[in-house]
Design an enzyme around this catalytic site. Structure first.
Site, PDB file in Angstrom:
ATOM      1  N   HIS A   1       0.820  -1.207   0.000  1.00 29.72           N
ATOM      2  CA  HIS A   1       0.000   0.000   0.000  1.00 29.72           C
ATOM      3  C   HIS A   1       0.859   1.265   0.000  1.00 29.72           C
ATOM      4  CE1 HIS A   1      -2.684  -2.810   2.572  1.00 29.72           C
ATOM      5  NE2 HIS A   1      -2.998  -2.952   1.309  1.00 29.72           N
TER       6      HIS A   1
ATOM      7  N   LYS B   1       5.927   7.234   6.762  1.00 25.92           N
ATOM      8  CA  LYS B   1       5.411   6.356   7.813  1.00 25.92           C
ATOM      9  C   LYS B   1       6.532   5.977   8.764  1.00 25.92           C
ATOM     10  CE  LYS B   1       1.928   3.892   5.123  1.00 25.92           C
ATOM     11  NZ  LYS B   1       1.530   2.597   4.588  1.00 25.92           N
TER      12      LYS B   1
ATOM     13  N   TYR C   1       1.529   2.621  13.493  1.00 23.79           N
ATOM     14  CA  TYR C   1       1.974   3.447  12.376  1.00 23.79           C
ATOM     15  C   TYR C   1       1.785   4.909  12.763  1.00 23.79           C
ATOM     16  CZ  TYR C   1      -0.016  -0.696   9.994  1.00 23.79           C
ATOM     17  OH  TYR C   1      -0.392  -1.954   9.624  1.00 23.79           O
TER      18      TYR C   1
ATOM     19  N   ASP D   1      -6.911  -6.799  -0.500  1.00 26.19           N
ATOM     20  CA  ASP D   1      -5.553  -7.227  -0.858  1.00 26.19           C
ATOM     21  C   ASP D   1      -5.573  -8.465  -1.744  1.00 26.19           C
ATOM     22  OD1 ASP D   1      -4.358  -5.112   0.437  1.00 26.19           O
ATOM     23  OD2 ASP D   1      -3.804  -6.255   2.225  1.00 26.19           O
TER      24      ASP D   1
END
Length: 182
Positions: A62, A72, A132, A168
């Site tokens: 992603h 990130k 995250y 996914d």
């Protein structure tokens, strides 16, 4: 904190250096001044987490396209993961190169993922939790992804037959047209 540059331009592994005594330990994970000394962004707009019940759960690959490409910081707070990043910056010397690292809760470290990278991971233990932190909020129209098993990247995932989300599982193969900004 120990900063180790990774083979992909702009990506870093930041390892904690705990100070321990009989009570346990204390460690710093993010320090604006130290990050800045390494040319890294520390301004964060969003913090998220995923809880993964089963070993072999796979989330990825992603990213968000410009102008919403996000930095990130990825850290494991319970369990362990096989974490993979891919440089999708067309002007980068490491364009389309991948790198994998094992992150665990037992050895605190942060993976610094630059803007313009795809990210994904597979859990190596049941009940794995991943934290995250991003410098920009999620923007659904900018969200992109490609198949976890895309032969172009031949990512050596450690566990066969992963648990995938419907999204996914339906992801297509990577194509450079996916990089077009909004």
């Amino acid at each position: 904190m120990k900063f180790t540059p990774l083979p992909l331009a702009g990506a870093w592994l930041i390892e904690a250096e705990p100070i321990a005594d009989e009570r346990g330990f204390f460690t710093r994970l993010i320090d604006r001044e130290t990050f800045s000394e390494h040319g890294l962004e520390t301004f964060l707009d969003q913090s998220s987490m995923s809880r993964n019940f089963r070993r072999g759960t796979l989330r990825g690959m992603h990213w968000q396209v410009e102008p919403y490409a996000e930095i990130k910081l990825v850290r494991v707070t319970a369990g362990s993961i096989h974490d993979v990043i891919i440089d999708l910056r067309a002007t980068s010397p490491t364009f389309l190169a991948s790198y994998a690292v094992i992150l665990t809760a037992r050895q605190p470290a942060i993976l610094y993922v630059p803007a313009g990278f795809a990210h994904g991971f597979q859990t190596l233990e049941d009940d794995t939790e991943v934290s995250y932190q991003m410098n920009l909020p999620f923007h659904a129209p900018a969200a992109r992804g490609f198949a976890w098993n895309d032969p172009q990247f031949a990512i050596p995932w450690p566990i066969a037959n992963p648990t995938l989300s419907t999204k996914d599982a339906a992801a297509t193969l990577f194509h450079e047209s996916m990089l077009a900004p909004l």
